[in-house]
Design a protein around this motif. Structure first.
Motif: not given
Length: 344
Positions: A23-49
């Motif tokens: 369960k602890a590993l699953a939580v850590l995995d989900s955090r890594s997934l959320v980070r990847a999804l957040f940064l991916s969406s930021a690039l797709r919609f050109e928000l970070l610039q």
């Protein structure tokens, strides 16, 4: 305020339910997934610039044409919790190392995170359908995302470039063929390693070739490089040019395994008497990255797949080559390089 008695009771209940470590590993995995999804969406919609300087949510909404500001604020809060964004006085700015690098224009990281939503997730999300498809059918990512795939492959560039420079220093070739040249990064390495060498590059993706031509022109190497957009096999079959070195770097896996020996034979016909072939490829098995890439390739339309290192070696020898050098380029990955010359 947290009531510690309730919190401890919850921990106790979790322990009694068992499987705490998974369960602890699953939580850590989900955090890594959320980070990847957040940064991916930021690039797709050109928000970070827009977040290189402090912005309020309302200012960001105006800059991006956002109409649902509640959703924008929720997205920004994800970035804050990930520490990729900083919030002070309800103003947001890039903060995390990844977000700062992306906002600063790091091309490799941008391609990597864009490919997560657009390329890497697809085969897993569509696995049920892909497992039922017939041979040769599949996704069209290699065509749709050719630019990003070419840039992602640059992760191995420092290791490949070192081998290319050493090869040029040892052979002193007059003419080099960069077969499947992609972004032209290794064409440029060759040109910078020797002031008189000429390079011919061939790649199927016209947009990638156009970018490569532009980059070589900017760096002043355009007069010693000829880049062609087209099918590499057709070009080889129709060419009478001879080369002192032919490079197949990070691309042999795009060809069906049963046809690779024929490719090496065609390449051999373009070599001078003392010429050499340089092949670099990720192989399988041997790492998570290799297994992931092999799945990505096999889920495309066509017959792409990573070679087994034994098959790669055997195909070269079966095509009439003798090995000059074989080495593992990346210590943690099954990423190999072969130098070979034609026998007799």
């Amino acid at each position: 305020m947290t009531r510690w008695r309730d919190a401890l009771s919850g921990v106790g209940d979790t322990l009694r339910q068992g499987r705490l470590a998974p369960k602890a590993l699953a939580v850590l995995d989900s955090r890594s997934l959320v980070r990847a999804l957040f940064l991916s969406s930021a690039l797709r919609f050109e928000l970070l610039q827009h977040l290189v300087t402090d912005r309020s949510a309302d200012e960001l909404a105006e800059l991006t044409g956002t109409t649902n500001r509640d959703r924008l604020r929720a997205w920004l809060q994800v970035g804050v919790e990930l520490r990729e964004l900083r919030r002070r006085d309800n103003r947001y700015r890039v903060s995390g190392r990844r977000a700062r690098a992306l906002a600063g224009g790091d091309e490799f990281l941008a391609a990597h995170y864009r490919s997560i939503l657009e390329y890497q997730v697809g085969p897993y999300a569509e696995l049920d359908e892909l497992l039922r498809n017939g041979a040769g059918s599949g996704r069209d990512d290699l065509d749709r995302y050719a630019d990003d795939i070419a840039r992602v492959s640059l992760a191995a560039a420092p290791f490949v470039s070192s081998l290319v420079r050493r090869t040029i220093a040892e052979l002193h070739p007059a003419r080099v063929l960069d077969a499947g040249c992609g972004s032209g990064i290794y064409t440029r390495v060759v040109l910078e390693a020797d002031p008189v060498v000429h390079v011919v590059g061939v790649d199927l993706a016209e947009s990638v070739i156009a970018d490569a031509r532009e980059e070589l022109a900017k760096t002043g190497h355009g007069d010693r490089a000829q880049l062609h957009a087209g099918d590499m096999l057709e070009w080889l079959d129709g060419s009478y040019d001879r080369f002192d070195l032919v490079m197949l770097l990070n691309n042999i896996y795009y060809f069906e395994g049963t046809k690779r020996r024929e490719i090496y034979r065609l390449v051999g016909n373009r070599l001078t008497d003392t010429g050499q072939l340089l092949v670099v490829s990720m192989t399988t098995p041997g790492s998570i990255a290799a297994a992931h890439l092999d799945l990505m390739l096999r889920c495309q339309s066509g017959t792409a797949s990573l070679p087994d290192v034994l098959d790669l070696r055997g195909d070269l020898m079966g095509a009439g080559y003798e090995l000059v050098e074989e080495l593992r380029l990346v210590p943690t990955e099954p990423f190999v390089g072969f130098r070979a010359r034609r026998r007799g």
